[in-house]
Write a protein that holds these residues in place. Structure first.
Motif, PDB file in Angstrom:
ATOM      1  N   VAL A 139       0.819  -1.215   0.000  1.00  0.00           N
ATOM      2  CA  VAL A 139       0.000   0.000   0.000  1.00  0.00           C
ATOM      3  C   VAL A 139       0.856   1.269   0.000  1.00  0.00           C
ATOM      4  CG1 VAL A 139      -1.907  -1.163   1.174  1.00  0.00           C
ATOM      5  CG2 VAL A 139      -0.157   0.035   2.530  1.00  0.00           C
ATOM      6  N   ALA A 140       2.166   1.131   0.198  1.00  0.00           N
ATOM      7  CA  ALA A 140       3.023   2.316   0.242  1.00  0.00           C
ATOM      8  C   ALA A 140       4.454   1.917  -0.119  1.00  0.00           C
ATOM      9  CB  ALA A 140       2.985   2.958   1.633  1.00  0.00           C
ATOM     10  N   HIS A 141       5.228   2.924  -0.518  1.00  0.00           N
ATOM     11  CA  HIS A 141       6.610   2.710  -0.946  1.00  0.00           C
ATOM     12  C   HIS A 141       7.440   3.877  -0.418  1.00  0.00           C
ATOM     13  CE1 HIS A 141       9.545   1.910  -4.555  1.00  0.00           C
ATOM     14  NE2 HIS A 141      10.144   1.856  -3.368  1.00  0.00           N
ATOM     15  N   VAL A 142       8.526   3.562   0.278  1.00  0.00           N
ATOM     16  CA  VAL A 142       9.440   4.574   0.819  1.00  0.00           C
ATOM     17  C   VAL A 142      10.841   4.255   0.340  1.00  0.00           C
ATOM     18  CG1 VAL A 142      10.481   5.527   2.902  1.00  0.00           C
ATOM     19  CG2 VAL A 142       8.051   5.030   2.864  1.00  0.00           C
ATOM     20  N   ALA A 143      11.558   5.289  -0.118  1.00  0.00           N
ATOM     21  CA  ALA A 143      12.944   5.113  -0.573  1.00  0.00           C
ATOM     22  C   ALA A 143      13.843   6.071   0.195  1.00  0.00           C
ATOM     23  CB  ALA A 143      13.060   5.366  -2.076  1.00  0.00           C
ATOM     24  N   LEU A 144      14.921   5.547   0.780  1.00  0.00           N
ATOM     25  CA  LEU A 144      15.897   6.356   1.508  1.00  0.00           C
ATOM     26  C   LEU A 144      17.303   5.893   1.172  1.00  0.00           C
ATOM     27  CD1 LEU A 144      13.474   5.632   3.884  1.00  0.00           C
ATOM     28  CD2 LEU A 144      14.832   7.371   5.049  1.00  0.00           C
ATOM     29  N   ASP A 145      18.244   6.799   1.334  1.00  0.00           N
ATOM     30  CA  ASP A 145      19.658   6.433   1.273  1.00  0.00           C
ATOM     31  C   ASP A 145      20.011   5.581   2.489  1.00  0.00           C
ATOM     32  OD1 ASP A 145      22.576   6.930   0.363  1.00  0.00           O
ATOM     33  OD2 ASP A 145      22.554   7.609   2.451  1.00  0.00           O
ATOM     34  N   GLY A 146      20.964   4.660   2.315  1.00  0.00           N
ATOM     35  CA  GLY A 146      21.306   3.742   3.404  1.00  0.00           C
ATOM     36  C   GLY A 146      21.775   4.443   4.662  1.00  0.00           C
ATOM     37  N   VAL A 147      22.688   5.408   4.525  1.00  0.00           N
ATOM     38  CA  VAL A 147      23.203   6.112   5.699  1.00  0.00           C
ATOM     39  C   VAL A 147      22.107   6.974   6.317  1.00  0.00           C
ATOM     40  CG1 VAL A 147      24.899   7.806   6.476  1.00  0.00           C
ATOM     41  CG2 VAL A 147      25.574   6.053   4.846  1.00  0.00           C
ATOM     42  N   GLU A 148      21.252   7.585   5.487  1.00  0.00           N
ATOM     43  CA  GLU A 148      20.150   8.394   6.014  1.00  0.00           C
ATOM     44  C   GLU A 148      19.198   7.525   6.839  1.00  0.00           C
ATOM     45  OE1 GLU A 148      17.689  12.087   5.996  1.00  0.00           O
ATOM     46  OE2 GLU A 148      19.826  11.570   5.858  1.00  0.00           O
ATOM     47  N   PHE A 149      18.898   6.316   6.346  1.00  0.00           N
ATOM     48  CA  PHE A 149      18.011   5.426   7.093  1.00  0.00           C
ATOM     49  C   PHE A 149      18.631   5.060   8.437  1.00  0.00           C
ATOM     50  CE2 PHE A 149      16.788   1.062   8.258  1.00  0.00           C
ATOM     51  CZ  PHE A 149      15.429   1.247   8.452  1.00  0.00           C
ATOM     52  N   CYS A 150      19.928   4.777   8.451  1.00  0.00           N
ATOM     53  CA  CYS A 150      20.586   4.415   9.712  1.00  0.00           C
ATOM     54  C   CYS A 150      20.569   5.577  10.692  1.00  0.00           C
ATOM     55  CB  CYS A 150      22.015   3.961   9.435  1.00  0.00           C
ATOM     56  SG  CYS A 150      22.124   2.327   8.658  1.00  0.00           S
ATOM     57  N   ARG A 151      20.759   6.797  10.208  1.00  0.00           N
ATOM     58  CA  ARG A 151      20.720   7.950  11.109  1.00  0.00           C
ATOM     59  C   ARG A 151      19.304   8.217  11.611  1.00  0.00           C
ATOM     60  NH1 ARG A 151      25.207  11.099   7.488  1.00  0.00           N
ATOM     61  NH2 ARG A 151      27.010  10.166   8.533  1.00  0.00           N
ATOM     62  N   LEU A 152      18.314   7.872  10.782  1.00  0.00           N
ATOM     63  CA  LEU A 152      16.932   7.931  11.258  1.00  0.00           C
ATOM     64  C   LEU A 152      16.718   6.907  12.367  1.00  0.00           C
ATOM     65  CD1 LEU A 152      13.892   8.739  10.979  1.00  0.00           C
ATOM     66  CD2 LEU A 152      13.734   6.965   9.207  1.00  0.00           C
ATOM     67  N   ALA A 153      17.192   5.681  12.155  1.00  0.00           N
ATOM     68  CA  ALA A 153      17.037   4.622  13.160  1.00  0.00           C
ATOM     69  C   ALA A 153      17.850   4.904  14.414  1.00  0.00           C
ATOM     70  CB  ALA A 153      17.438   3.272  12.568  1.00  0.00           C
ATOM     71  N   ALA A 154      18.876   5.758  14.308  1.00  0.00           N
ATOM     72  CA  ALA A 154      19.683   6.126  15.474  1.00  0.00           C
ATOM     73  C   ALA A 154      19.098   7.312  16.225  1.00  0.00           C
ATOM     74  CB  ALA A 154      21.108   6.446  15.035  1.00  0.00           C
ATOM     75  N   GLY A 155      18.023   7.914  15.702  1.00  0.00           N
ATOM     76  CA  GLY A 155      17.434   9.076  16.345  1.00  0.00           C
ATOM     77  C   GLY A 155      18.162  10.365  16.063  1.00  0.00           C
TER      78      GLY A 155
END
Length: 423
Positions: free
Chosen positions: A376-392
């Motif tokens: 129902v949805a699709h999200v695309a992120l850069d790998g390092v950006e995703f990790c920094r998101l997951a790190a808060g």
């Protein structure tokens, strides 16, 4: 016609004994063998007049290497450079030598390439495999702790006491805690102690009452028990602990008992996932330290980064369910709510760049299976950006993400990714 009266050039001349002179003249005497001074090139004549060195070609050619390295005396340099103006062969050789010398002094940073250790180890292992190999799931932890230790190696007292602000996402906003570089290493050692205890090793807190099994509780207990703020002395016990953890998990063979789970307070992780989690946090806090001392720090190797991203993607369904129970995410849509192990409504998470890949995240139940049919949805992120998101370190509403489909599902997943972070 009588003998000796013929035309010139036909042997009419006689030698001193009265015989006929040879018709072909004898070779001329060489100038070099005649004892006479050789003619001097103009540049040598000028050097001689100025009191400079007069050297032959072979000697000058032998000096080209020293000249290229600027190791000649002033007189030798003048002689070589004067010679180069009139000898094309030596001039070409001198140019090649100067270019070679330039390669010996590249205009690059003196800091070690972060990938150098990996390349050296890979080359060594190709020639002789290790007697006790490090498991693939422990390799990221081994690499990241080694990289952080290399960063700390030359720190002085001022760097160890540089202020660092630890950041994570909590509820709907960002939380933080102020400490120092030494305090960050103490934090890593305290939380790594959860793995140590699960493996039956010594707890770095010793007799200090932890106040709870969570990473934050253990860290605060360690900081409170210190009579003075942590200093550079914390580096040695932290590094020894990392070596012990890697050695212990490496010695656990395939026939050993099942690996223990590592409790984190409100949840627990299997040992392989816990080691990946510790590698991820080591990298994140190494970046915190590098920022504090204004030093560049590269992301992990792509194959290690991919493992970290995969762990975060596998933890997203449980994190989303926890936020839903806390009233922080939209309720599950019952139209596609399914039992565990069945396909359900899903979001496609596409990670680009380093460690990239695609994951289908089930949205309505942590036990469901991601399904392209119910996407129902699709999200695309850069790998390092995703990790920094997951790190808060990146607020979910500010993450540079390409989005398509159900906006509420996208928001819920981005906030769930940020909620994976902790102190």
């Amino acid at each position: 016609m009588s003998e000796g009266t013929g035309p010139p050039g036909e042997g009419g001349a006689h030698d001193e004994h009265g015989g006929r002179a040879p018709r072909i003249p004898m070779p001329r005497t060489s100038v070099e063998d005649g004892g006479q001074p050789l003619p001097e090139p103009e540049e040598l004549a000028e050097l001689k007049e100025q009191g400079g060195l007069v050297l032959d070609h072979d000697v000058l050619k032998s000096l080209l290497g020293a000249w290229a390295l600027a190791a000649c005396s002033p007189q030798e340099t003048a002689a070589v450079e004067a010679h180069l103006g009139g000898c094309g062969g030596c001039a070409d050789e001198a140019r090649r030598l100067r270019e070679a010398v330039g390669l010996l002094h590249p205009p690059e940073s003196l800091d070690l390439d972060p990938g150098l250790r990996t390349r050296v180890l890979d080359g060594c292992l190709e020639r002789r495999p290790p007697r006790v190999p490090v498991p693939g799931w422990a390799a990221p932890y081994d690499a990241e702790t080694a990289r952080l230790d290399a960063l700390l190696q030359d720190f002085g007292d001022s760097e160890w006491h540089a202020p660092v602000r630890l950041r994570w996402f909590e509820g709907e906003g960002t939380a933080s805690r102020r400490t120092t570089v030494a305090g960050v290493i103490a934090h890593l050692m305290s939380v790594d102690g959860l793995v140590s205890v699960a493996l039956g090793l010594d707890d770095p807190l010793g007799d200090i009452p932890a106040g709870g099994p969570t990473p934050a509780a253990r860290t605060e207990a360690y900081w409170r028990a210190s009579h003075f703020p942590p200093t550079r002395s914390v580096r040695t016990p932290w590094r020894e602990q990392t070596h012990t953890l890697v050695r212990t998990v490496s010695l656990t063979g395939p026939d050993a008992a099942p690996a223990p789970a590592v409790p984190y307070g409100g949840f627990e992780l299997p040992l392989p996932d816990a080691m990946l989690d510790r590698a991820f946090e080591c990298w994140v806090h190494a970046e915190d330290i590098a920022d504090a001392v204004d030093y560049p720090y590269e992301p992990p190797a792509p194959r290690h980064l991919n493992r970290m991203i995969d762990l975060a993607a596998r933890m997203l369904p449980a994190a989303l369910a926890a936020r839903r129970q806390a009233g922080l995410a939209s309720p599950a849509r019952t139209r596609h709510l399914v039992t565990a192990g069945e396909p359900g409504r899903s979001l496609r998470l596409e990670i680009e760049g380093l460690g990239g890949g695609e994951w289908l995240i089930p949205l309505d139940s942590p036990g469901a299976v991601g399904s392209a049919e119910y996407e129902v949805a699709h999200v695309a992120l850069d790998g390092v950006e995703f990790c920094r998101l997951a790190a808060g370190h990146v607020p979910p509403d500010e993450a540079a993400a390409g989005q398509a489909g159900d906006r509420q599902a996208i928001r819920d997943v981005l906030h769930a990714a940020a909620s994976l972070s902790r102190m």
